[in-house]
Design a protein around this motif. Structure first.
Motif, PDB file in Angstrom:
ATOM      1  N   ARG A  88       0.833  -1.029  -0.008  1.00  9.69           N
ATOM      2  CA  ARG A  88       0.126   0.013  -0.209  1.00  9.69           C
ATOM      3  C   ARG A  88       0.945   1.294   0.210  1.00  9.69           C
ATOM      4  NH1 ARG A  88      -5.419   0.943   1.214  1.00  9.69           N
ATOM      5  NH2 ARG A  88      -5.505  -1.240   1.790  1.00  9.69           N
ATOM      6  N   TYR A  89       0.629   2.165  -0.901  1.00  9.84           N
ATOM      7  CA  TYR A  89       1.487   3.501  -1.138  1.00  9.84           C
ATOM      8  C   TYR A  89       0.626   4.564  -1.088  1.00  9.84           C
ATOM      9  CZ  TYR A  89       4.830   0.021  -2.458  1.00  9.84           C
ATOM     10  OH  TYR A  89       5.710  -1.234  -2.699  1.00  9.84           O
ATOM     11  N   THR A  90       1.129   5.572  -0.731  1.00 11.84           N
ATOM     12  CA  THR A  90       0.625   7.157  -0.894  1.00 11.84           C
ATOM     13  C   THR A  90       1.049   7.940  -1.707  1.00 11.84           C
ATOM     14  OG1 THR A  90      -0.376   6.608   1.501  1.00 11.84           O
ATOM     15  CG2 THR A  90      -0.560   8.832   0.622  1.00 11.84           C
ATOM     16  N   VAL A  91       0.535   8.565  -2.649  1.00 14.55           N
ATOM     17  CA  VAL A  91       0.905   9.632  -3.133  1.00 14.55           C
ATOM     18  C   VAL A  91       0.878  10.972  -2.459  1.00 14.55           C
ATOM     19  CG1 VAL A  91       0.839  10.739  -5.731  1.00 14.55           C
ATOM     20  CG2 VAL A  91       0.670   8.335  -5.459  1.00 14.55           C
TER      21      VAL A  91
ATOM     22  N   SER B 145       4.251   1.874   3.318  1.00 10.44           N
ATOM     23  CA  SER B 145       3.917   1.802   4.413  1.00 10.44           C
ATOM     24  C   SER B 145       4.358   2.287   5.617  1.00 10.44           C
ATOM     25  CB  SER B 145       3.205   0.167   4.648  1.00 10.44           C
ATOM     26  OG  SER B 145       4.201  -0.521   4.425  1.00 10.44           O
ATOM     27  N   ARG B 146       5.755   2.201   5.427  1.00 17.07           N
ATOM     28  CA  ARG B 146       6.464   2.824   6.565  1.00 17.07           C
ATOM     29  C   ARG B 146       6.626   4.121   6.511  1.00 17.07           C
ATOM     30  NH1 ARG B 146       8.854  -2.075   4.989  1.00 17.07           N
ATOM     31  NH2 ARG B 146      10.545  -0.764   3.857  1.00 17.07           N
ATOM     32  N   ARG B 147       5.812   5.105   5.674  1.00 17.37           N
ATOM     33  CA  ARG B 147       5.936   6.299   5.535  1.00 17.37           C
ATOM     34  C   ARG B 147       7.378   6.842   4.855  1.00 17.37           C
ATOM     35  NH1 ARG B 147       1.542   8.197   4.754  1.00 17.37           N
ATOM     36  NH2 ARG B 147       2.108  10.254   5.087  1.00 17.37           N
ATOM     37  N   GLU B 148       8.154   5.753   4.287  1.00 18.61           N
ATOM     38  CA  GLU B 148       9.360   6.144   3.593  1.00 18.61           C
ATOM     39  C   GLU B 148       9.118   6.614   2.016  1.00 18.61           C
ATOM     40  OE1 GLU B 148      12.092   2.845   5.830  1.00 18.61           O
ATOM     41  OE2 GLU B 148      11.100   2.383   4.018  1.00 18.61           O
TER      42      GLU B 148
END
Length: 244
Positions: A193-196, A210-213
């Motif tokens: 899961r990734y966030t743009v 997912s580790r906010r990297e």
């Protein structure tokens, strides 16, 4: 670039109906042009600063005013149509409406591997956007040609062997990518899961795992493929991020 005052520096890509293309620093001519669905593939012979070189190019036609250009093993580049120094909108930029399967074309599975032709795209720009793709013979051919030695292309027998091998491996597979466009999260075809979080003015996305990297745009992290899939699933969200 469409809004940039000329002639300060003209970095636009010019394409003519006779196959001539290039920028102010290069002159190119397309040959062996093939079209399958919304994808064009061709051989490009260019002259730049006195040097001559050839490459294999594939172009996904997202809409009449938006294309995705892949040349050799280089990263894909997104172009929009310019008209008298302004971005054309008279024919409908794909980022202003939900794309159909034809307009969406395909999505990247990996930077140096195959693309998958979109066979379904449902609920784009929603909390439940989803698309499914399959590697077609056209996708396999594009990859075989692009990854040939020096990008020079393969001879017919070698090309057929490469395509047949690819289809034996990929023909029965389906790839699914999902996104929650409201939270700008995406689950690409390979999982995770990734966030743009942002998009630069040049169109490069900052993506967190997912580790906010921040995984950046390094091909080994899958960043370019994640961005390509997110833009297909959430075109309006991507556009808003780029403007912010």
């Amino acid at each position: 670039m469409c809004k940039q005052a000329l002639p300060d520096y003209d970095e636009r890509l010019h394409i003519k109906a006779n196959g001539q293309n290039g920028s102010v620093e290069s002159y190119c001519s397309a040959s062996s042009i093939n079209r399958t669905g919304s994808r064009l593939t061709f051989r490009n012979t260019c002259t730049s600063e006195g040097e001559r070189f050839k490459s294999t190019v594939s172009v996904d036609i997202v809409s009449p005013d938006r294309i995705i250009w892949k040349e050799g093993k280089q990263a894909a580049v997104i172009y929009v149509r310019c008209d008298n120094g302004k971005t054309s909108s008279s024919r409908g930029d794909a980022s202003t409406k939900a794309p159909t399967s034809f307009e969406a074309g395909s999505f990247s599975l990996s930077s140096h591997g195959y693309s998958a032709t979109i066979v379904s795209l449902t609920d784009p720009d929603t909390t439940n956007a989803m698309m499914t793709g399959k590697v077609t013979r056209a996708d396999a051919e594009e990859s075989c040609q692009r990854n040939s030695t020096n990008g020079d292309g393969l001879k017919p027998k070698a090309l057929k062997k490469c395509i047949d091998s690819a289809m034996a491996e990929e023909g029965s597979k389906s790839y699914v990518s999902k996104a929650n466009c409201a939270s700008r999260t995406i689950i690409p075809h390979f999982g995770g899961r990734y966030t743009v979080v942002s998009v630069t003015s040049t169109g490069s996305a900052s993506i967190l795992n997912s580790r906010r990297e921040d995984i950046g745009s390094v091909t080994a992290t899958g960043g370019p493929s994640i961005q390509d899939q997110f833009e297909k699933l959430c075109p309006l969200s991507f556009k808003k991020l780029r403007r912010s």
